[in-house]
Design a protein around this motif. Structure first.
Motif, PDB file in Angstrom:
ATOM      1  N   THR A 216     113.448 124.201   4.033  1.00  0.00           N
ATOM      2  CA  THR A 216     112.894 125.547   4.181  1.00  0.00           C
ATOM      3  C   THR A 216     111.844 125.609   5.284  1.00  0.00           C
ATOM      4  O   THR A 216     111.777 126.585   6.038  1.00  0.00           O
ATOM      5  CB  THR A 216     112.273 126.001   2.847  1.00  0.00           C
ATOM      6  OG1 THR A 216     113.228 125.834   1.792  1.00  0.00           O
ATOM      7  CG2 THR A 216     111.844 127.464   2.916  1.00  0.00           C
TER       8      THR A 216
ATOM      9  N   LEU B  38     109.985 128.830  -2.897  1.00  0.00           N
ATOM     10  CA  LEU B  38     111.008 128.359  -1.964  1.00  0.00           C
ATOM     11  C   LEU B  38     112.333 129.080  -2.178  1.00  0.00           C
ATOM     12  O   LEU B  38     113.054 129.373  -1.217  1.00  0.00           O
ATOM     13  CB  LEU B  38     111.203 126.846  -2.133  1.00  0.00           C
ATOM     14  CG  LEU B  38     110.014 125.951  -1.777  1.00  0.00           C
ATOM     15  CD1 LEU B  38     110.282 124.518  -2.194  1.00  0.00           C
ATOM     16  CD2 LEU B  38     109.703 126.032  -0.289  1.00  0.00           C
TER      17      LEU B  38
ATOM     18  N   HIS C 205     113.617 132.137  -0.193  1.00  0.00           N
ATOM     19  CA  HIS C 205     114.167 132.012   1.158  1.00  0.00           C
ATOM     20  C   HIS C 205     115.692 131.873   1.152  1.00  0.00           C
ATOM     21  O   HIS C 205     116.295 131.744   2.228  1.00  0.00           O
ATOM     22  CB  HIS C 205     113.559 130.788   1.861  1.00  0.00           C
ATOM     23  CG  HIS C 205     112.086 130.909   2.103  1.00  0.00           C
ATOM     24  ND1 HIS C 205     111.554 131.330   3.300  1.00  0.00           N
ATOM     25  CD2 HIS C 205     111.029 130.673   1.282  1.00  0.00           C
ATOM     26  CE1 HIS C 205     110.236 131.334   3.219  1.00  0.00           C
ATOM     27  NE2 HIS C 205     109.891 130.941   2.014  1.00  0.00           N
ATOM     28  N   TYR C 206     116.311 131.877  -0.024  1.00  0.00           N
ATOM     29  CA  TYR C 206     117.752 131.654  -0.130  1.00  0.00           C
ATOM     30  C   TYR C 206     118.400 132.847  -0.836  1.00  0.00           C
ATOM     31  O   TYR C 206     117.836 133.404  -1.777  1.00  0.00           O
ATOM     32  CB  TYR C 206     118.029 130.347  -0.883  1.00  0.00           C
ATOM     33  CG  TYR C 206     117.501 129.151  -0.121  1.00  0.00           C
ATOM     34  CD1 TYR C 206     118.300 128.453   0.770  1.00  0.00           C
ATOM     35  CD2 TYR C 206     116.161 128.764  -0.246  1.00  0.00           C
ATOM     36  CE1 TYR C 206     117.807 127.392   1.504  1.00  0.00           C
ATOM     37  CE2 TYR C 206     115.654 127.703   0.492  1.00  0.00           C
ATOM     38  CZ  TYR C 206     116.484 127.024   1.362  1.00  0.00           C
ATOM     39  OH  TYR C 206     115.975 125.980   2.096  1.00  0.00           O
TER      40      TYR C 206
END
Length: 204
Positions: free
Chosen positions: A124, A168, A171-172
């Motif tokens: 990331t 995190l 971000h996906y």
């Protein structure tokens, strides 16, 4: 990210007695449900190891032999830990360490998959430079003020890692995209390589 697609997942953290291989002195399992941390259902347990805690280990996690003198043994606690984690996904920072220790204590344990927040953070933030838990908490600006306990204790670290995982994950786009970046090769849950078309498998 549609957190409603997430499977059953626990963020885990373990602390050892400094022996090689280590005996467990604390284990924590922090549930994440539909993309939300569930502190009320978190488990964190001190354990009395079969061998004394080394001075070096105590300097890291501040757990003393006196602290665990009346704690249950792994034989008493292990069956419940196994029942909680069996068939679930787990996540941890530098997950090979926690997974390896837990697997040694539970040789018949079969998690659905292993998410490594260290591996995910490197994917990331490829230019971050430092990927320790403290550095990533600072990088992401995650507020740990409401997290009970202290750093390097299993319950605190599991809670902090859960918050990092969720940061995190933002971000996906999908769970599949996340695990493609987060599951180390050879670990449970690692995506399988694409199978070539049958025509490509045929030798002419």
């Amino acid at each position: 990210m549609d957190f409603g697609t997430w499977p059953r997942l626990f963020v885990v953290d373990v602390e050892g007695n400094g022996a090689q291989p280590p005996d467990l002195v604390e284990v924590a399992a922090f549930p994440v449900l539909n993309g939300s941390p569930v502190p009320s259902s978190a488990r964190s347990t001190l354990l009395r190891p079969p061998n004394p805690i080394t001075p070096f280990a105590t300097r890291v996690h501040h757990i003393t032999n006196q602290d665990v003198a009346d704690a249950p043994t792994w034989e008493q606690v292990g069956p419940q830990v196994h029942a909680d984690l069996q068939g679930a996904w787990i996540a941890a920072h530098a997950a090979h360490v926690d997974y390896g220790v837990l697997l040694r204590h539970m040789p018949h344990w079969q998690p659905a998959g292993v998410v490594d927040t260290l591996r995910l953070a490197r994917a990331t933030y490829p230019t971050a430079g430092k990927y320790g838990l403290d550095a990533l908490i600072e990088l992401t600006g995650i507020d740990l003020a409401a997290v009970p306990g202290q750093r390097h204790r299993a319950g605190f670290d599991a809670h902090a890692t859960a918050l990092l995982l969720l940061d995190l994950a933002g971000h996906y786009d999908t769970w599949d995209a996340l695990i493609a970046a987060a599951v180390p090769p050879g670990m449970p849950g690692a995506p399988r390589p694409a199978t070539p078309d049958s025509e490509e498998q045929t030798l002419w």
